[in-house]
Design an enzyme around this catalytic site. Sequence first.
Site, PDB file in Angstrom:
ATOM      1  N   HIS A  16     -22.154 -23.320 -32.201  1.00 30.33           N
ATOM      2  CA  HIS A  16     -21.519 -22.947 -33.426  1.00 30.33           C
ATOM      3  C   HIS A  16     -21.983 -21.977 -34.525  1.00 30.33           C
ATOM      4  O   HIS A  16     -21.236 -21.032 -35.005  1.00 30.33           O
ATOM      5  CB  HIS A  16     -21.205 -24.314 -34.354  1.00 30.33           C
ATOM      6  N   TYR A  54     -20.782 -18.139 -36.598  1.00 25.58           N
ATOM      7  CA  TYR A  54     -20.886 -17.691 -37.801  1.00 25.58           C
ATOM      8  C   TYR A  54     -21.797 -16.569 -37.943  1.00 25.58           C
ATOM      9  O   TYR A  54     -21.824 -15.696 -38.804  1.00 25.58           O
ATOM     10  CB  TYR A  54     -21.505 -18.894 -38.663  1.00 25.58           C
ATOM     11  N   HIS A  95      -7.415 -19.389 -29.649  1.00 29.39           N
ATOM     12  CA  HIS A  95      -8.117 -19.597 -30.965  1.00 29.39           C
ATOM     13  C   HIS A  95      -9.335 -18.739 -31.290  1.00 29.39           C
ATOM     14  O   HIS A  95      -9.343 -17.789 -32.063  1.00 29.39           O
ATOM     15  CB  HIS A  95      -8.553 -21.121 -31.398  1.00 29.39           C
ATOM     16  N   PHE A  96     -10.064 -18.777 -30.198  1.00 24.42           N
ATOM     17  CA  PHE A  96     -11.228 -17.909 -30.283  1.00 24.42           C
ATOM     18  C   PHE A  96     -11.177 -16.362 -30.161  1.00 24.42           C
ATOM     19  O   PHE A  96     -11.647 -15.451 -30.527  1.00 24.42           O
ATOM     20  CB  PHE A  96     -12.549 -18.202 -29.683  1.00 24.42           C
ATOM     21  N   HIS A  97      -9.896 -16.041 -29.418  1.00 24.88           N
ATOM     22  CA  HIS A  97      -9.590 -14.496 -29.313  1.00 24.88           C
ATOM     23  C   HIS A  97      -8.898 -14.323 -30.562  1.00 24.88           C
ATOM     24  O   HIS A  97      -9.139 -12.800 -30.973  1.00 24.88           O
ATOM     25  CB  HIS A  97      -8.640 -14.324 -28.004  1.00 24.88           C
ATOM     26  N   ARG A 140      -7.754 -24.382 -19.568  1.00 25.89           N
ATOM     27  CA  ARG A 140      -8.746 -23.183 -19.669  1.00 25.89           C
ATOM     28  C   ARG A 140      -9.700 -23.311 -18.699  1.00 25.89           C
ATOM     29  O   ARG A 140      -9.973 -24.376 -18.003  1.00 25.89           O
ATOM     30  CB  ARG A 140      -9.368 -23.079 -21.118  1.00 25.89           C
ATOM     31  N   ARG A 141     -10.329 -22.197 -18.339  1.00 26.52           N
ATOM     32  CA  ARG A 141     -11.478 -22.370 -17.431  1.00 26.52           C
ATOM     33  C   ARG A 141     -11.048 -22.579 -16.045  1.00 26.52           C
ATOM     34  O   ARG A 141     -11.709 -23.523 -15.258  1.00 26.52           O
ATOM     35  CB  ARG A 141     -12.632 -23.159 -17.847  1.00 26.52           C
TER      36      ARG A 141
HETATM   37  C1  HEM Z   1      -9.525  -6.811 -23.249  1.00 26.00           C
HETATM   38  C2  HEM Z   1      -9.307  -7.687 -23.972  1.00 26.00           C
HETATM   39  C3  HEM Z   1      -9.546  -9.281 -23.592  1.00 26.00           C
HETATM   40  C4  HEM Z   1      -8.958 -10.067 -22.538  1.00 26.00           C
HETATM   41  C5  HEM Z   1      -7.689  -9.337 -21.844  1.00 26.00           C
HETATM   42  C6  HEM Z   1      -9.387 -11.449 -22.472  1.00 26.00           C
HETATM   43  C7  HEM Z   1      -8.925 -12.308 -21.623  1.00 26.00           C
HETATM   44  C8  HEM Z   1      -9.518 -13.581 -21.542  1.00 26.00           C
HETATM   45  C9  HEM Z   1      -9.006 -14.576 -20.544  1.00 26.00           C
HETATM   46  C10 HEM Z   1      -7.677 -14.729 -19.995  1.00 26.00           C
HETATM   47  C11 HEM Z   1      -9.748 -15.766 -20.801  1.00 26.00           C
HETATM   48  C12 HEM Z   1      -9.621 -17.180 -20.383  1.00 26.00           C
HETATM   49  C13 HEM Z   1     -10.114 -17.493 -19.038  1.00 26.00           C
HETATM   50  C14 HEM Z   1      -9.986 -18.709 -18.762  1.00 26.00           C
HETATM   51  O1  HEM Z   1     -10.343 -19.783 -19.602  1.00 26.00           O
HETATM   52  O2  HEM Z   1      -9.934 -19.189 -17.586  1.00 26.00           O
HETATM   53  C15 HEM Z   1     -10.747 -15.145 -21.709  1.00 26.00           C
HETATM   54  C16 HEM Z   1     -11.760 -16.201 -22.208  1.00 26.00           C
HETATM   55  C17 HEM Z   1     -12.939 -15.839 -22.965  1.00 26.00           C
HETATM   56  N1  HEM Z   1     -12.818 -14.651 -23.969  1.00 26.00           N
HETATM   57 FE1  HEM Z   1     -11.810 -13.034 -23.693  1.00 26.00          FE
HETATM   58  N2  HEM Z   1     -10.469 -11.568 -23.529  1.00 26.00           N
HETATM   59  C18 HEM Z   1     -10.279 -10.263 -24.132  1.00 26.00           C
HETATM   60  C19 HEM Z   1     -11.335  -9.827 -25.173  1.00 26.00           C
HETATM   61  C20 HEM Z   1     -12.417 -10.582 -25.629  1.00 26.00           C
HETATM   62  C21 HEM Z   1     -13.011 -10.369 -26.528  1.00 26.00           C
HETATM   63  C22 HEM Z   1     -13.232  -9.126 -27.581  1.00 26.00           C
HETATM   64  C23 HEM Z   1     -14.176 -11.610 -26.894  1.00 26.00           C
HETATM   65  C24 HEM Z   1     -15.134 -11.774 -27.811  1.00 26.00           C
HETATM   66  C25 HEM Z   1     -15.957 -10.817 -28.539  1.00 26.00           C
HETATM   67  C26 HEM Z   1     -13.580 -12.324 -25.715  1.00 26.00           C
HETATM   68  C27 HEM Z   1     -14.470 -13.598 -25.693  1.00 26.00           C
HETATM   69  C28 HEM Z   1     -14.125 -14.513 -24.596  1.00 26.00           C
HETATM   70  C29 HEM Z   1     -14.634 -15.739 -24.639  1.00 26.00           C
HETATM   71  C30 HEM Z   1     -15.988 -16.379 -25.269  1.00 26.00           C
HETATM   72  C31 HEM Z   1     -14.032 -16.549 -23.435  1.00 26.00           C
HETATM   73  C32 HEM Z   1     -14.467 -18.019 -22.742  1.00 26.00           C
HETATM   74  C33 HEM Z   1     -14.942 -17.900 -21.661  1.00 26.00           C
HETATM   75  C34 HEM Z   1     -15.289 -19.095 -20.980  1.00 26.00           C
HETATM   76  O3  HEM Z   1     -14.441 -20.096 -21.364  1.00 26.00           O
HETATM   77  O4  HEM Z   1     -16.392 -19.382 -20.493  1.00 26.00           O
HETATM   78  N3  HEM Z   1     -12.833 -11.898 -25.244  1.00 26.00           N
HETATM   79  N4  HEM Z   1     -10.706 -14.144 -22.233  1.00 26.00           N
HETATM   80 CU   LIG Z   2     -17.476 -24.395 -33.986  1.00 26.45          CU
END
Ligand code: HEM
Ligand SMILES: [Cu+2]
Length: 560
Positions: free
Chosen positions: A234, A238, A385-387, A448-449
């Site tokens: 968390h 921040y 949410h986190f995106h 997710r995941r």
């Molecule tokens: C090109 C732009 C992006 C695309 C297309 C994208 C797409 C995705 C998708 C589809 C997932 C979900 C996958 C799943 O849960 O199975 C994901 C997870 C995630 N994304 Fe992105 N994302 C983008 C940019 C970003 C940015 C800028 C950040 C943070 C600075 C970010 C951080 C994360 C994180 C932390 C997860 C979670 C991974 C996990 O569950 O272990 N993403 N993203």
């Molecule tokens: Cu938190």
Amino acid sequence: MDVTPSRPALDRNDPGFALRYSVASENLLVLAHIYTGTAALTLGALFGLLQGFSRANFIVIPSWFDYYRILTAHGVFMALVFTTFFITGLMTFATYRSIPRVRSVRLGWIGYGVMLLGTVLAAFEIVAGNATVLYTMYAPLKASPIFYLGATVLVAGTWIVAADILANVAWFRRNNPGQRIPLPAHGSACTFVMWIIATIGIVLEMLLLIPWSLGWTSAIDVSLTRMLFWYFGHPLVYFWIMGAYLIWYNVVPTTYGGKVFSDPLTRLAFILLLLLSTPVGIHHQFLEPGVSAGWKWLHMLLTYGVVLPSFMTAFAIFASFEIAARRAGRTGFVAIVRGLPWTDPAFTGAALGMVLFIFGGFGGIVNASYSMDVLVHNTMWIVGHFHVTVGGPVALTFIGAAYKLVPTLTGRKLYAPKLALAQTWLWFAGMVLMSTAMHIAGLLGSPRRTADVTYFGAAGAQSWHGEMVAAAIGGTLLFISILMFVIVAVGTRMRDEVAPEAVSFTFAPAEEEGIPTSPAFDALGRWAVVALVLAVLAYAGPLHDQLSMQHYPAPGMRTW
Ligand code: HEM
Ligand SMILES: [Cu+2]
């Protein structure tokens, strides 16, 4: 303060020489951080695009490079590498520029080198398929020892950068008794004190994971590793937000000739973030069986507390807009908003990020409420949410700030400013589309995941297919946007002509009127102790519960 471009005249008799020379080498260090962050962002975006396409059934990810390896790479490169390198670079810059002195950048370079080494080790292991543990890294998923080692080395590198920043602040305090710490350095110091307290959790987690992955211990306490991760996870959020706020307070007003709304309010916001970021981590474990309801309740309440500095920030930003507009003779909401420098990509990036943050905040209140969190837990809602928080406000603010910092650091004018401006809008559009679709998919039940979300065409899974297609289209816009950013960032560096006017940079001054700043806000050592005590109080109970719980042995999962 004016600075000379990278090659200073070698006139050693010039009294300004040493300072200018030191500034030139400082610039190189900050650039190294920013370009490393950009490389991680670009790779991370590629992996994100592949995931989006896979979930929309546009492509089938081959078994030799499976979905979860890509997901690990995406999460680590984006959430840990891009953000961290950008923030270490930004705050090194903020500290160096607001505390001008002739200084050695050796410690800074060592910090950068150690961070890079850790990143390369961890990244190699992920891509090689030896660390498919997702960015959260907790057990029972197991990675190679080298991956955990890499992660630990990366954290150690950030501690060295923190030591450099804090040493500069201490130097300022020693040499300027009675003076306030410059605002950007104050924010940076609060951020890194918070970071040091938070990363203790990940280091403790590594102390469990490394022996386990080496085979020295035969079993691991899964939920303990999870608690240690979220103790860090968390405040990690921040850490990103403090990076964005530092820019919103100290850099954004320079784009419209404004000032920091209030010096004491800004300091108080950073101190509250320092205090309240850590004792809330159990809101990531609302559905964890090993944590009692009382602790979940306490962390939920404190989570609502940490919203406070964000409301203060929102208020201060709009107040700064309004005061600047009134000085220019504009009043009324529409006139104030229209009068802002929308043609400047540095401003537009941050401002569009602020707009996204409003939606991120709404979603956050849902997640923080135990009963509503039960509904959205582990669904695509969370990913949406986190995106719309880190992927939107934080990433877009950093990108916008890069449009100001890269010219300052390279001594070159921004390359293709119109492309840069279009880039910020495209990112905004892509993020709105992608994260809205993800939120809706989550409410429909999409997990997710999960690599295959079609469930062999089961009826329920059809309901979110359209959302997954929309998210993939949003992801495509985001990917194109990143390529545009890279063109501008690299193009600026490649320019031949040096533009001295591009180099000068000053942080926004604070409004002079208003409440005077109490010296207590600068007693950072004391605030650090309070923050540590709060973290211990919030976690002693849950940790005690965790360790004294009756353990039911399962293969590989029993502890000592
Ligand atoms: C090109 C732009 C992006 C695309 C297309 C994208 C797409 C995705 C998708 C589809 C997932 C979900 C996958 C799943 O849960 O199975 C994901 C997870 C995630 N994304 Fe992105 N994302 C983008 C940019 C970003 C940015 C800028 C950040 C943070 C600075 C970010 C951080 C994360 C994180 C932390 C997860 C979670 C991974 C996990 O569950 O272990 N993403 N993203
Ligand atoms: Cu938190």
